[in-house]
Design a protein around this motif. Structure first.
Motif, PDB file in Angstrom:
ATOM      1  N   VAL A  41       0.872  -1.301   0.104  1.00  0.00           N
ATOM      2  CA  VAL A  41      -0.006   0.171  -0.098  1.00  0.00           C
ATOM      3  C   VAL A  41       1.002   1.171   0.011  1.00  0.00           C
ATOM      4  N   PRO A  42       0.517   2.161  -0.987  1.00  0.00           N
ATOM      5  CA  PRO A  42       1.655   3.384  -1.052  1.00  0.00           C
ATOM      6  C   PRO A  42       1.439   4.078   0.101  1.00  0.00           C
ATOM      7  N   ALA A  43       2.464   4.878   0.591  1.00  0.00           N
ATOM      8  CA  ALA A  43       2.408   5.480   1.792  1.00  0.00           C
ATOM      9  C   ALA A  43       1.687   6.724   1.695  1.00  0.00           C
ATOM     10  N   ALA A  44       1.527   7.343   0.618  1.00  0.00           N
ATOM     11  CA  ALA A  44       0.742   8.618   0.523  1.00  0.00           C
ATOM     12  C   ALA A  44      -0.134   8.100  -0.627  1.00  0.00           C
ATOM     13  N   THR A  45      -1.396   7.730  -0.290  1.00  0.00           N
ATOM     14  CA  THR A  45      -2.370   7.468  -1.588  1.00  0.00           C
ATOM     15  C   THR A  45      -3.749   8.212  -0.941  1.00  0.00           C
ATOM     16  N   PRO A  46      -4.183   9.006  -1.695  1.00  0.00           N
ATOM     17  CA  PRO A  46      -5.667   9.800  -1.533  1.00  0.00           C
ATOM     18  C   PRO A  46      -6.710   8.630  -1.277  1.00  0.00           C
ATOM     19  N   VAL A  47      -6.752   7.786  -2.285  1.00  0.00           N
ATOM     20  CA  VAL A  47      -7.681   6.800  -2.179  1.00  0.00           C
ATOM     21  C   VAL A  47      -7.866   6.030  -0.927  1.00  0.00           C
ATOM     22  N   ALA A  48      -6.796   5.994  -0.066  1.00  0.00           N
ATOM     23  CA  ALA A  48      -7.013   5.112   1.259  1.00  0.00           C
ATOM     24  C   ALA A  48      -7.828   6.165   2.023  1.00  0.00           C
ATOM     25  N   ASP A  49      -7.776   7.524   2.055  1.00  0.00           N
ATOM     26  CA  ASP A  49      -8.441   8.107   2.715  1.00  0.00           C
ATOM     27  C   ASP A  49      -9.973   8.503   2.553  1.00  0.00           C
ATOM     28  N   HIS A  50     -10.335   7.915   1.153  1.00  0.00           N
ATOM     29  CA  HIS A  50     -11.677   8.240   0.885  1.00  0.00           C
ATOM     30  C   HIS A  50     -12.496   7.504   1.863  1.00  0.00           C
ATOM     31  N   PRO A  51     -13.793   8.168   2.162  1.00  0.00           N
ATOM     32  CA  PRO A  51     -14.626   7.641   3.441  1.00  0.00           C
ATOM     33  C   PRO A  51     -15.268   6.485   2.895  1.00  0.00           C
ATOM     34  N   LEU A  52     -15.394   5.889   1.749  1.00  0.00           N
ATOM     35  CA  LEU A  52     -15.975   4.526   1.449  1.00  0.00           C
ATOM     36  C   LEU A  52     -14.702   3.521   1.493  1.00  0.00           C
ATOM     37  N   VAL A  53     -13.515   3.928   1.664  1.00  0.00           N
ATOM     38  CA  VAL A  53     -12.523   2.954   1.476  1.00  0.00           C
ATOM     39  C   VAL A  53     -12.012   2.372   2.837  1.00  0.00           C
ATOM     40  N   ASP A  54     -12.032   0.803   2.742  1.00  0.00           N
ATOM     41  CA  ASP A  54     -11.122   0.351   3.923  1.00  0.00           C
ATOM     42  C   ASP A  54      -9.931  -0.261   3.193  1.00  0.00           C
ATOM     43  N   VAL A  55      -8.904  -0.505   4.061  1.00  0.00           N
ATOM     44  CA  VAL A  55      -7.418  -0.809   3.386  1.00  0.00           C
ATOM     45  C   VAL A  55      -7.248  -2.069   4.428  1.00  0.00           C
ATOM     46  N   VAL A  56      -6.810  -3.051   3.603  1.00  0.00           N
ATOM     47  CA  VAL A  56      -6.270  -4.205   4.414  1.00  0.00           C
ATOM     48  C   VAL A  56      -4.819  -4.620   3.676  1.00  0.00           C
ATOM     49  N   ARG A  57      -3.792  -4.450   4.649  1.00  0.00           N
ATOM     50  CA  ARG A  57      -2.438  -4.357   4.076  1.00  0.00           C
ATOM     51  C   ARG A  57      -1.872  -5.622   4.432  1.00  0.00           C
ATOM     52  N   GLY A  58      -1.243  -6.561   3.342  1.00  0.00           N
ATOM     53  CA  GLY A  58      -0.460  -7.767   3.747  1.00  0.00           C
ATOM     54  C   GLY A  58      -0.625  -8.855   2.900  1.00  0.00           C
TER      55      GLY A  58
END
Lengths: 342, 342
Positions: A41-58
Motif C-alpha cells: 500500500v503506497p505511503a501517501a495515497t488519497p484513495v486510502a483516505d476516501h470515506p468509502l474505502v477500507d484498506v487491508v494490507r499484507g
C-alpha cells in the motif's frame, strides 16, 4: 453492498477503484464500502483516505479474516504474481496464485455456509491460459471452446484457478466469474516482472524520453487491450446475469476479453506516427529467447463472440491506445507529442 | 528399477501389481522393487510377503518420505477418493485427490532436484473430467482436444491434477503421463462409493445370486472398459515414448483409454444371454437423480485415435467383458452359468 478488490493498489486495482468510486454502484446496488486488499500500500495515497474505502494490507492469504470480517457481496480478485516471476520462482507462483486464490474461495464459501451472502467472485484470468504446445498447436483463431494448454507456470495457475472457481460456483459456494485478460497495454508506471511488460515499455519509456528494449521479433502478433477496455470488461463480467439470454454468461464461466490483434511492428509504427521518429528510435530490438518463448506461445487472434454478446468490444486500433495513454498520463509523457497526430 | 503403486491394495492397484510381478519388467528395465502404498492394507495378503514387494501403509501425504526413501523410477498413482464421496464431502475430495497428488508431485520433484532420477509419474485420471454442461454441451464424439468441463468435484480434481502434472512435466520436475480411465466394469468385490459403481454391481451382484439396483434409465449410454483393458492401458501409457513417432505420446499428456460404448440395457441383455433370465431378473431399475446427474454428464462416445496409435483397443463387446469377469473371479460367481453362452 460491500466490494473487495484484491491487488487493490496495483495498476488495474486502482483503475477499478477509480471507476467504482466514480460510479458508486455495482450490480445495480450502491457501493457502500470498498475494501482494497494489497500487500503493498503506497505511503501517501488519497484513495486510502476516501470515506468509502477500507484498506487491508499484507499477504492476502493471511488477512482473509479481516477481508471477510463484514459480509462481502463482490470480490474482484486481481492480486497475482506475474508471469515472469512465476516462471523464475515456481513455488512463489503456486503459493501466490493457486493457494491464495483457493484460500480466498474457501473464505467466501465459509461466509455463504454461515448464512451470509453468496459472494460474487470475479477472477482476473489471462490469455496465458492458452499456450501453443509444439505437439498440439493452437488453432489460428481461439475462442472459449479452445482447449487451454498453458505453456507457463502462470498460465497453468490461472487455468487451475478458473476450474476451482467453476467448481465452487457449481456447488453454490460462490457466484464465480472469470475474465480472461488480454495483455494490458499501455500500462503506466515502472516496469513489472510480466513477460509481456515490454509491450507497455516500448511505448511508455520512449514517451518519457527513455530508451526501451523490444525483446521479440517485431513481426510477432499479440492480443492487446487498453487499460480502459480491460476495466470495462472486468466490471461488465461482474455485472452480467448468470441466466440464459442476451448479455448473460449463459451458464459458462470464462470470457476472453476483446482483443486488438497487432504486430509489435504495428505498435512501433503507431508510436512513430503519434510521437515522431526521434521518440520511436529510442526502441532497440534485441530478442530474448525466454521472453519470446512465453509471449510467443500466447494466441494472437480471437473470436470474441462471447464478449461481444456482453456488449464488449476491442480497442479500435493501437494508435488510439497510445493517444489514450498520453491523455490519461500527461505527467509521464515528457516528449513533445502532436495533439492531432500525423 | 523401483516402481511405486499408490492405492496399491485397491482393485486396480492389485491388478497392476499382479501384472508387474508376472512380467518383472517395465519401460524396458527389470522391476527390482515394487512399493505398494495404501491407507488400507489387508491383514492377510500374499502379495505383501512377495520378496520384491515393499509396503507403506497410511495416508499417502504423510508417508511420502517413506515412499521416496530410496530413488523411485516410476510412480503409478492410482490412490484416489471416488466420485460419489467427493460429491458428498467436498473437503475430503480436495484433500485426497488434489492436495495428495500435489504433495506426491513435490516429493518426486524433490528427488529429481536432489540429483536423483526424474520419476515417471503415471496419473490415473478419469472420463469424469468431461461433463455435459447444459449451457455448453459436449460434442457427440469426444477426443483429447475436447474442452473438459467437469460437472463433479471428482472430475474437477482429476482435471486440475492433469494440469499440474503437465506443468511439472514441462518444467522437467517429473516425466508425467495421464491415462483417463473409462468406467471400469466389471469390478469384483464390494460396492464402492463411486457414482458409477452400479455399472459393476448390476452384473456382479446377480452373478453371485444377489439382487441389484440400476439407478439410471437403462437407455443411458456409457463408456466402459474391462479391468484387463484398463490395466493394459495404464501400463502402455507408462511405457510409451515421449518423443514424436508412432506409439509415442507425441508430447501431449492425457490419453483417453479406449471406450466400449453400450447402453445399460445392452449390459443387462448381455447378462441375460450369459446367465439366463433368473439371474438378469435380479436387477431392479429404480432411477436415482443424484447418480443419473453425475453419470449422465459423462460422455459415452469417443474418438480413440490417440489410444489406437499406442496400440490400445476397446473390449470387443460387453458379453465378452461379462465372460472375462466370470473367468477371472470364479469364486464370486455362485449362479450356474453356461460356459459357451446362449
Amino acid at each position: 453492498m460491500r466490494v473487495v478488490v484484491t491487488g487493490g493498489f496495483g495498476f488495474l486495482g486502482q483503475q477499478v477503484t477509480d471507476v467504482l468510486l466514480a460510479r458508486r454502484t455495482l450490480c445495480g446496488a450502491p457501493v457502500d464500502r470498498l475494501l482494497l486488499a494489497d500487500r503493498n500500500v503506497p505511503a501517501a495515497t488519497p484513495v486510502a483516505d476516501h470515506p468509502l474505502v477500507d484498506v487491508v494490507r499484507g499477504d492476502l492469504s493471511e488477512r482473509l479474516d479481516d477481508v471477510f470480517r463484514h459480509p462481502v457481496d463482490v470480490v474482484i480478485h486481481l492480486a497475482s504474481a506475474v508471469s515472469a516471476e512465476c516462471e523464475s520462482d515456481f513455488d512463489l507462483g503456486m503459493t501466490a496464485n493457486l493457494d491464495t486464490t483457493r484460500a480466498l474461495l474457501d473464505a467466501a464459501r465459509a461466509q455463504s455456509a454461515a448464512g451470509g451472502p453468496t459472494p460474487r467472485v470475479v477472477f482476473s484470468s489471462s490469455v496465458a491460459v492458452y499456450g501453443s504446445d509444439p505437439a498440439a498447436p493452437l488453432p489460428p483463431v481461439v475462442d472459449e471452446r479452445t482447449l487451454p494448454t498453458p505453456q507457463s507456470s502462470y498460465g497453468t495457475q490461472k487455468r487451475v484457478c478458473e476450474q476451482l472457481i467453476a467448481e465452487y460456483t457449481r456447488r453454490g459456494f460462490v457466484d464465480g466469474r472469470v475474465a480472461r485478460l488480454m495483455t494490458v497495454a499501455v500500462r503506466p508506471g515502472a516496469p513489472n516482472a510480466a513477460a509481456s511488460g515490454f509491450l507497455s515499455g516500448i511505448i511508455r519509456e520512449p514517451l518519457s524520453g527513455l530508451p526501451a528494449t523490444c525483446p521479440v521479433d517485431p513481426a510477432l502478433r499479440v492480443a492487446l487491450a487498453s487499460p480502459r477496455r480491460t476495466v470495462e470488461g472486468i466490471l461488465r463480467i461482474a455485472e452480467a446475469g448468470r441466466d440464459n439470454g442476451p448479455g448473460s454468461l449463459e451458464g459458462r464461466l470464462p470470457v476472453n476479453l476483446p482483443a486488438l490483434t497487432v504486430t509489435v511492428a504495428d505498435m512501433l509504427d503507431a508510436l512513430r506516427r503519434v510521437a515522431g521518429d526521434a521518440v520511436a528510435d529510442l526502441v532497440t530490438v534485441a530478442p530474448d529467447p525466454a521472453i519470446e518463448a512465453i509471449v510467443g506461445s500466447w494466441p494472437a487472434s480471437f473470436d470474441n463472440a462471447r464478449a461481444r454478446a456482453l456488449g464488449l468490444r476491442p480497442d479500435d486500433d493501437f494508435e488510439s491506445v497510445v493517444r489514450a495513454y498520453i491523455q490519461d498520463h500527461p505527467d509521464a509523457v515528457t516528449v513533445a507529442v502532436g495533439k492531432s497526430g500525423h
